[in-house]
Write an enzyme that holds these catalytic residues in place. Structure first.
Site, PDB file in Angstrom:
ATOM      1  N   GLU A   1       0.850  -1.200   0.000  1.00 47.46           N
ATOM      2  CA  GLU A   1       0.000   0.000   0.000  1.00 47.46           C
ATOM      3  C   GLU A   1       0.894   1.262   0.000  1.00 47.46           C
ATOM      4  OE1 GLU A   1      -2.385   0.351   3.578  1.00 47.46           O
ATOM      5  OE2 GLU A   1      -3.814   1.669   2.552  1.00 47.46           O
TER       6      GLU A   1
ATOM      7  N   LYS B   1      -9.356   2.509  -2.632  1.00 48.31           N
ATOM      8  CA  LYS B   1      -9.737   1.984  -1.310  1.00 48.31           C
ATOM      9  C   LYS B   1     -11.166   2.420  -0.975  1.00 48.31           C
ATOM     10  CE  LYS B   1      -7.356   1.663   3.199  1.00 48.31           C
ATOM     11  NZ  LYS B   1      -6.142   2.121   3.879  1.00 48.31           N
TER      12      LYS B   1
ATOM     13  N   CYS C   1      -5.956  -2.937   2.237  1.00 50.46           N
ATOM     14  CA  CYS C   1      -5.765  -2.839   3.680  1.00 50.46           C
ATOM     15  C   CYS C   1      -7.060  -2.858   4.497  1.00 50.46           C
ATOM     16  CB  CYS C   1      -4.910  -1.610   3.985  1.00 50.46           C
ATOM     17  SG  CYS C   1      -4.041  -1.777   5.558  1.00 50.46           S
TER      18      CYS C   1
HETATM   19  N1  LIG Z   1      -3.876   0.832   7.335  1.00 48.92           N
HETATM   20  C1  LIG Z   1      -5.105   0.368   7.115  1.00 48.92           C
HETATM   21  O1  LIG Z   1      -5.763   0.729   6.160  1.00 48.92           O
HETATM   22  C2  LIG Z   1      -5.757  -0.622   8.009  1.00 48.92           C
HETATM   23  C3  LIG Z   1      -5.175  -1.025   9.299  1.00 48.92           C
HETATM   24  O2  LIG Z   1      -4.044  -0.721   9.654  1.00 48.92           O
HETATM   25  C4  LIG Z   1      -6.053  -1.846  10.137  1.00 48.92           C
HETATM   26  O3  LIG Z   1      -7.161  -2.177   9.695  1.00 48.92           O
HETATM   27  O4  LIG Z   1      -5.680  -2.172  11.241  1.00 48.92           O
END
Ligand SMILES: NC(=O)CC(=O)C(=O)O
Length: 275
Positions: free
Chosen positions: A49, A106, A148
């Site tokens: 990401e 996202k 994520c």
């Molecule tokens: N960084 C993210 O988008 C998500 C995350 O770190 C988590 O769900 O915990």
């Protein structure tokens, strides 16, 4: 019945060390992608990401890229859309010849506040995407892409799997609090519920950075067992995905035992797709 994964696939997840120098991040990513393909024989390569940027809301506007009609090959980046002036957290999927196959923005922004541990609010600068993403790679089958925090919403995974995905891929950057709690659990849960492969690709951990990524990029198999996993340092995870989804589903046949006469099939409702 046709197999979901049509032939074995070598998947590489690049757990990249990233820093403040965008050009250095891009160049490092390039050399790791070449290593994954030429030294490890990867058929599909994933970057973490926002790999061109430190992970943090104050960095996204500065590091964001505007997508051109024929963008250079990147993967998960902050994106700036000129027409709306919106910023997105975006994952691009390219064919080996550089053709853009899919753009996933996202859908669920990472807005959390765990007192004394971590507060993060992507929505302060980012806009959410409004589509789910399924990429059909004719030689191998269908792959779902999400980013994520999207993994915490099992509906995405369920819908993609019921639409035929053999692999759910999440570039991600969990942290030391939520990574320890939920990283592996989320990956294994999505694999178990849907009897598919799941891949999570994190940046390497940097304790000098403001946001400390969890690392531990991993691939989980359709039985929800961890097939391969890295530690927190930079590295390339290589996993051999073989056929086997159908055998797992035959052994534990939840796919044919669902009771859509009792509850609705979420994959049959109104779904917005990027395909
Ligand atoms: N960084 C993210 O988008 C998500 C995350 O770190 C988590 O769900 O915990």
């Amino acid at each position: 019945m046709a197999k979901l994964l049509k032939q074995p696939l070598k998947l590489a997840l690049i757990q990249l060390s990233t820093g403040a120098d965008k050009a250095a991040n891009l160049s490092r990513a390039r050399s790791k992608v070449l290593e994954a393909v030429h030294q490890h024989g990867a058929n599909l390569v994933v970057l973490p990401e926002c790999f061109n940027s430190p992970y943090g809301t104050k960095y996204f506007p500065k590091y964001a890229e505007t997508l051109l009609p024929s963008p250079p090959s990147k993967d998960n980046i902050p994106e700036y859309e000129e027409s709306t002036k919106n910023l997105y957290n975006t994952s691009l999927t390219f064919s080996p010849t550089g053709e853009l196959l899919a753009t996933h923005r996202k859908v669920h922004l990472f807005d959390i506040d765990i007192p004394g541990k971590i507060r993060f609010k992507e929505s302060e600068v980012l806009s959410p995407g409004n589509k789910l993403t399924l990429v059909d790679i004719p030689e191998y089958g269908k792959i779902a892409i999400a980013i994520c925090y999207d993994i915490r919403f099992p509906e995405l995974a369920m819908i993609a799997a019921r639409k035929g995905a053999f692999l759910l891929l999440y570039p991600g950057a969990f942290n030391l609090t939520t990574g320890a709690l939920h990283w592996e659990l989320q990956a294994r849960a999505r694999a178990m519920d849907n009897q598919v492969y799941v891949g999570l690709c994190s940046p390497a951990r940097d304790m000098e950075a403001e946001y400390n990524a969890w690392g531990h990029s991993m691939v989980v198999d359709p039985n929800a067992e961890v097939l391969e996993q890295l530690d927190e340092k930079e590295g390339i995870l290589v996993a051999d995905l073989k056929e086997g989804i159908e055998e797992v589903r035959k052994g534990i046949p939840v796919y044919s035992q669902r009771r859509f006469d009792v509850y609705p099939d979420v994959s049959e409702g109104k779904v917005r797709w990027e395909e």
